[in-house]
Design an enzyme around this catalytic site. Structure first.
Site, PDB file in Angstrom:
ATOM      1  N   VAL A 295     109.371 -39.005  10.297  1.00  0.00           N
ATOM      2  CA  VAL A 295     108.263 -39.688   9.614  1.00  0.00           C
ATOM      3  C   VAL A 295     108.836 -40.634   8.549  1.00  0.00           C
ATOM      4  O   VAL A 295     108.422 -41.795   8.436  1.00  0.00           O
ATOM      5  CB  VAL A 295     107.288 -38.660   8.995  1.00  0.00           C
ATOM      6  CG1 VAL A 295     106.312 -39.335   8.032  1.00  0.00           C
ATOM      7  CG2 VAL A 295     106.539 -37.913  10.108  1.00  0.00           C
TER       8      VAL A 295
ATOM      9  N   LYS B 151     102.002 -27.899   9.717  1.00  0.00           N
ATOM     10  CA  LYS B 151     102.093 -26.543  10.271  1.00  0.00           C
ATOM     11  C   LYS B 151     102.352 -25.552   9.148  1.00  0.00           C
ATOM     12  O   LYS B 151     103.029 -25.888   8.176  1.00  0.00           O
ATOM     13  CB  LYS B 151     103.278 -26.463  11.228  1.00  0.00           C
ATOM     14  CG  LYS B 151     103.107 -27.259  12.484  1.00  0.00           C
ATOM     15  CD  LYS B 151     104.169 -26.829  13.493  1.00  0.00           C
ATOM     16  CE  LYS B 151     103.996 -27.568  14.793  1.00  0.00           C
ATOM     17  NZ  LYS B 151     104.644 -28.887  14.781  1.00  0.00           N
TER      18      LYS B 151
ATOM     19  N   ASP C 169     114.111 -26.732  -0.309  1.00  0.00           N
ATOM     20  CA  ASP C 169     113.918 -27.477   0.941  1.00  0.00           C
ATOM     21  C   ASP C 169     112.550 -28.159   0.937  1.00  0.00           C
ATOM     22  O   ASP C 169     111.523 -27.555   1.229  1.00  0.00           O
ATOM     23  CB  ASP C 169     114.064 -26.539   2.146  1.00  0.00           C
ATOM     24  CG  ASP C 169     114.102 -27.313   3.462  1.00  0.00           C
ATOM     25  OD1 ASP C 169     113.811 -28.532   3.448  1.00  0.00           O
ATOM     26  OD2 ASP C 169     114.419 -26.700   4.495  1.00  0.00           O
TER      27      ASP C 169
ATOM     28  N   GLU D 219     106.781 -42.362  15.993  1.00  0.00           N
ATOM     29  CA  GLU D 219     108.141 -41.894  15.683  1.00  0.00           C
ATOM     30  C   GLU D 219     108.886 -41.427  16.928  1.00  0.00           C
ATOM     31  O   GLU D 219     108.270 -41.141  17.969  1.00  0.00           O
ATOM     32  CB  GLU D 219     108.106 -40.767  14.639  1.00  0.00           C
ATOM     33  CG  GLU D 219     107.359 -39.526  15.095  1.00  0.00           C
ATOM     34  CD  GLU D 219     107.761 -38.262  14.344  1.00  0.00           C
ATOM     35  OE1 GLU D 219     108.958 -37.923  14.369  1.00  0.00           O
ATOM     36  OE2 GLU D 219     106.874 -37.609  13.772  1.00  0.00           O
TER      37      GLU D 219
ATOM     38  N   SER E 296     110.842 -31.738   2.387  1.00  0.00           N
ATOM     39  CA  SER E 296     111.112 -32.855   3.300  1.00  0.00           C
ATOM     40  C   SER E 296     111.098 -34.196   2.583  1.00  0.00           C
ATOM     41  O   SER E 296     110.244 -34.454   1.724  1.00  0.00           O
ATOM     42  CB  SER E 296     110.064 -32.869   4.409  1.00  0.00           C
ATOM     43  OG  SER E 296     110.256 -34.014   5.227  1.00  0.00           O
ATOM     44  N   ALA E 297     112.014 -35.063   2.990  1.00  0.00           N
ATOM     45  CA  ALA E 297     112.041 -36.444   2.484  1.00  0.00           C
ATOM     46  C   ALA E 297     110.761 -37.192   2.874  1.00  0.00           C
ATOM     47  O   ALA E 297     110.447 -38.229   2.280  1.00  0.00           O
ATOM     48  CB  ALA E 297     113.269 -37.174   3.029  1.00  0.00           C
ATOM     49  N   ASP E 298     110.002 -36.658   3.843  1.00  0.00           N
ATOM     50  CA  ASP E 298     108.742 -37.318   4.230  1.00  0.00           C
ATOM     51  C   ASP E 298     107.803 -37.466   3.028  1.00  0.00           C
ATOM     52  O   ASP E 298     107.065 -38.456   2.931  1.00  0.00           O
ATOM     53  CB  ASP E 298     107.997 -36.496   5.302  1.00  0.00           C
ATOM     54  CG  ASP E 298     108.716 -36.472   6.643  1.00  0.00           C
ATOM     55  OD1 ASP E 298     109.729 -37.177   6.804  1.00  0.00           O
ATOM     56  OD2 ASP E 298     108.245 -35.724   7.536  1.00  0.00           O
TER      57      ASP E 298
HETATM   58  N1  PSU Z   1     106.642 -31.307  11.996  1.00  0.00           N
HETATM   59  C1  PSU Z   1     106.040 -31.199  13.201  1.00  0.00           C
HETATM   60  N2  PSU Z   1     106.554 -31.895  14.245  1.00  0.00           N
HETATM   61  C2  PSU Z   1     107.660 -32.700  14.121  1.00  0.00           C
HETATM   62  C3  PSU Z   1     108.269 -32.824  12.830  1.00  0.00           C
HETATM   63  C4  PSU Z   1     107.725 -32.110  11.810  1.00  0.00           C
HETATM   64  O1  PSU Z   1     105.058 -30.490  13.331  1.00  0.00           O
HETATM   65  O2  PSU Z   1     108.096 -33.302  15.110  1.00  0.00           O
HETATM   66  C5  PSU Z   1     109.454 -33.746  12.664  1.00  0.00           C
HETATM   67  C6  PSU Z   1     108.995 -35.119  12.138  1.00  0.00           C
HETATM   68  O3  PSU Z   1     109.853 -36.112  12.651  1.00  0.00           O
HETATM   69  C7  PSU Z   1     109.183 -34.977  10.636  1.00  0.00           C
HETATM   70  C8  PSU Z   1     110.452 -34.162  10.593  1.00  0.00           C
HETATM   71  O4  PSU Z   1     109.313 -36.201   9.954  1.00  0.00           O
HETATM   72  O5  PSU Z   1     110.322 -33.220  11.647  1.00  0.00           O
HETATM   73  C9  PSU Z   1     110.640 -33.469   9.256  1.00  0.00           C
HETATM   74  O6  PSU Z   1     111.902 -32.889   9.214  1.00  0.00           O
HETATM   75  P1  PSU Z   1     112.438 -32.267   7.837  1.00  0.00           P
HETATM   76  O7  PSU Z   1     111.534 -31.093   7.575  1.00  0.00           O
HETATM   77  O8  PSU Z   1     113.847 -31.864   8.132  1.00  0.00           O
HETATM   78  O9  PSU Z   1     112.290 -33.329   6.812  1.00  0.00           O
HETATM   79 MN    MN Z   2     114.459 -30.040   4.925  1.00  0.00          MN
END
Ligand code: PSU
Ligand code: MN
Length: 305
Positions: A108, A161, A140, A26, A142-144
């Site tokens: 991701v 984390k 909140d 990524e 994540s879309a992941d």
């Molecule tokens: N968590 C980490 N390192 C990262 C990310 C998440 O420990 O670099 C990044 C990744 O690209 C992940 C994104 O897909 O943050 C998730 O963001 P959000 O929580 O806004 O979906």
């Molecule tokens: Mn988010």
């Protein structure tokens, strides 16, 4: 027929066409996850480790509205230098960025989407997004997690984390049918540390068995990806007391400053880094190398299976 917005780097296209192993990477980890120049050095070293272990690296990003599967070293340098001025691109951002011909750093989620368009099955990163602490009121999530449920790409990470609610993240993945595998462990690793107190669904101990499980998922006709959690090597893991205190303080400052939406994860990651000095950055870099190696070996086993 490949997607009209997709550009596959010739070396990557050749490998895919000939059934050779490819590992996706990524770009948000480059632009938003680490400072320059360590981000560029790490991204290039990750590509070297993947080659050393017999696979072709494909770092994924959006450049000028084109979906790139495979970057040149110059393009990696460009992303590292531009850093957080590049838009962090999740699924909801893809259409507008492509229509406008803009750049985007792939999370991701979008790395999985583009890898799948290109025919890449294995993807290595550091950490994934998940269910945030307090999500019962902020919503909140994540879309992941949705992407893991929908898109057939294996994601090799070092767990999540504890900026996230790990228990709720596992519940969400279970609901959506995403297998969570521990590589050589029964416990979910927590990124900087090898343990979290939460169990994974299955322990798998070899790249061959990882590849077989993933292949079987496709052959069964089951949709979605697979999450492989690979613990940080012992010698680079952090003191849980130090890292957890930094995470708690980062979350406190996040709430105090009213940070929300796509800014939350980059804010927390940057704060944790600031509060723990260079130690967490070194751990972060080492665990990504460790995941790149496992992903390359698994991609190779997948091609041979
Ligand atoms: N968590 C980490 N390192 C990262 C990310 C998440 O420990 O670099 C990044 C990744 O690209 C992940 C994104 O897909 O943050 C998730 O963001 P959000 O929580 O806004 O979906
Ligand atoms: Mn988010």
């Amino acid at each position: 027929m490949l997607n009209k917005f997709l550009d596959v780097k010739p070396e990557v296209a050749e490998a895919i066409a000939n059934g050779k192993p490819v590992v996706a990477l990524e770009s948000t980890i480059i632009s938003h996850g680490m400072p320059y120049p360590q981000n560029v050095q790490t991204a290039l070293e990750v590509e070297r480790i993947i080659r050393e272990n017999g696979a072709v690296p494909a770092t994924i990003a959006i450049i000028g509205g084109r979906l790139k599967a495979g970057l040149t070293p110059e393009e990696i340098e460009y992303f590292g230098k531009k850093g957080t001025t590049i838009a962090k691109a999740s699924r909801r951002d893809l259409a507008v960025l492509c229509a406008r011909g803009e750049d985007g750093a792939t999370t991701v989620t979008t790395t999985m989407i583009i890898a799948h368009m290109a025919g890449i099955k294995i993807f290595a990163t550091g950490g994934i997004g998940g269910v945030h602490r307090g999500a019962e009121t902020t919503m909140d999530i994540s879309a992941d997690l949705e992407e893991l449920a929908a898109t057939p790409v294996m994601v090799v990470c070092a767990g999540a984390k504890s900026i996230l609610d790990l228990g709720l993240t596992l519940e969400y993945l279970e609901t959506h049918g995403v297998p969570v595998i521990g590589y050589g462990t029964k416990e979910l690793p927590a990124f900087y540390t090898r343990s979290s107190g939460f169990s994974v669904d299955y322990e798998i101990d070899t790249p061959e068995e990882l590849a077989m499980a993933f292949k079987t998922q496709h052959e069964l006709g089951l949709r979605g990806g697979m999450l492989v959690t690979n613990p940080i090597p012992e010698q680079y893991s952090m003191d849980p007391k130090v890292i957890n205190a930094a995470i708690d303080e980062a979350i406190r400052q996040c709430n105090e400053n009213g940070i929300h939406g796509k800014a939350t994860t980059p804010f927390l990651l940057a704060k944790v880094k600031e509060l723990t000095g260079g130690d967490s950055l070194e751990s972060n870099i080492r665990l990504v190398y460790n995941n790149a190696r496992l992903a390359a070996l698994t991609a190779k086993a997948y091609c041979e299976a």
